[in-house]
Write an enzyme that holds these catalytic residues in place. Sequence first.
Site, PDB file in Angstrom:
ATOM      1  CB  SER A  59       9.489 -10.117   7.575  1.00 28.27           C
ATOM      2  OG  SER A  59      10.481 -10.937   8.166  1.00 28.27           O
ATOM      3  CE  LYS A 132      13.884 -10.100   5.837  1.00 27.65           C
ATOM      4  NZ  LYS A 132      12.553  -9.631   6.295  1.00 27.65           N
TER       5      LYS A 132
END
Length: 255
Positions: A59, A132
């Site tokens: 990701s 993230k």
Amino acid sequence: MTETSVPTRPRRAGRRSGRRSKSTALFIRDIIIIFLVALLASVLIKTFLVRSFYIPSGSMQNTLQINDRILVNELEPNLMPIQRGDVVVFKDPGGWLPAATPTAVSPIKGAINWALDAVGLAASDSNDHLIKRVIGLPGDHIACCNALGQMMVNDVPLNEPYLKLPAGVTKVSDIAFDVTVPAGSLWVMGDNRYNSADSRYNQTKPGGGFVPVADVVGRALWITWPIGRWSYLDDYPAVFQAAKDAAPGPPGGSG
């Protein structure tokens, strides 16, 4: 008169043997003390300063690759404020990760994992965390996308050089959204923008897709493994400077 000889050699050998035994005992004692001090120092460093995590998914490509190991600065956010652009590790805010399937671990492997975790070379709870990039701080207005397909933060378009997008795609998100980050929370997104279950996709979960600052473990600073990828993780302050200047509240919009 018969003379009796004095058995001097056995006594010398006994003394030398005693000295060797004492020296060996002291050596072992010193090794144990050094090991315990090193272990204590490692535990304290892991608890208060830095910690190691591994990357299980794609990701954050191409910034981070699967199976990379990273060093996380635990002073942020406890003593240092989080900034837009920081790559952060955080605990699952609730329902972002699928339920983990318990797996059997042998006693030997369990002991090894515990030892590595204790000295900060592994994180036994890595599977309960996510990583993230911070796009929005408390009070930020974030929307996507403008006519050029760019992310807007405080009505300022972002030029994001760290993104991985599908070939031929310029729009930085495959879904539209318009949010304002509440107090004590963050809006986070993956660099692999079309393959990241980030804030956008968790707006129906507890917390509305926002990550509580209290759930942040720290900021990822370095890729430490493999050796060929050893590098510093940039937070791209120039990308977010205009959005920072336009933030509501105090000058600089520190959140």
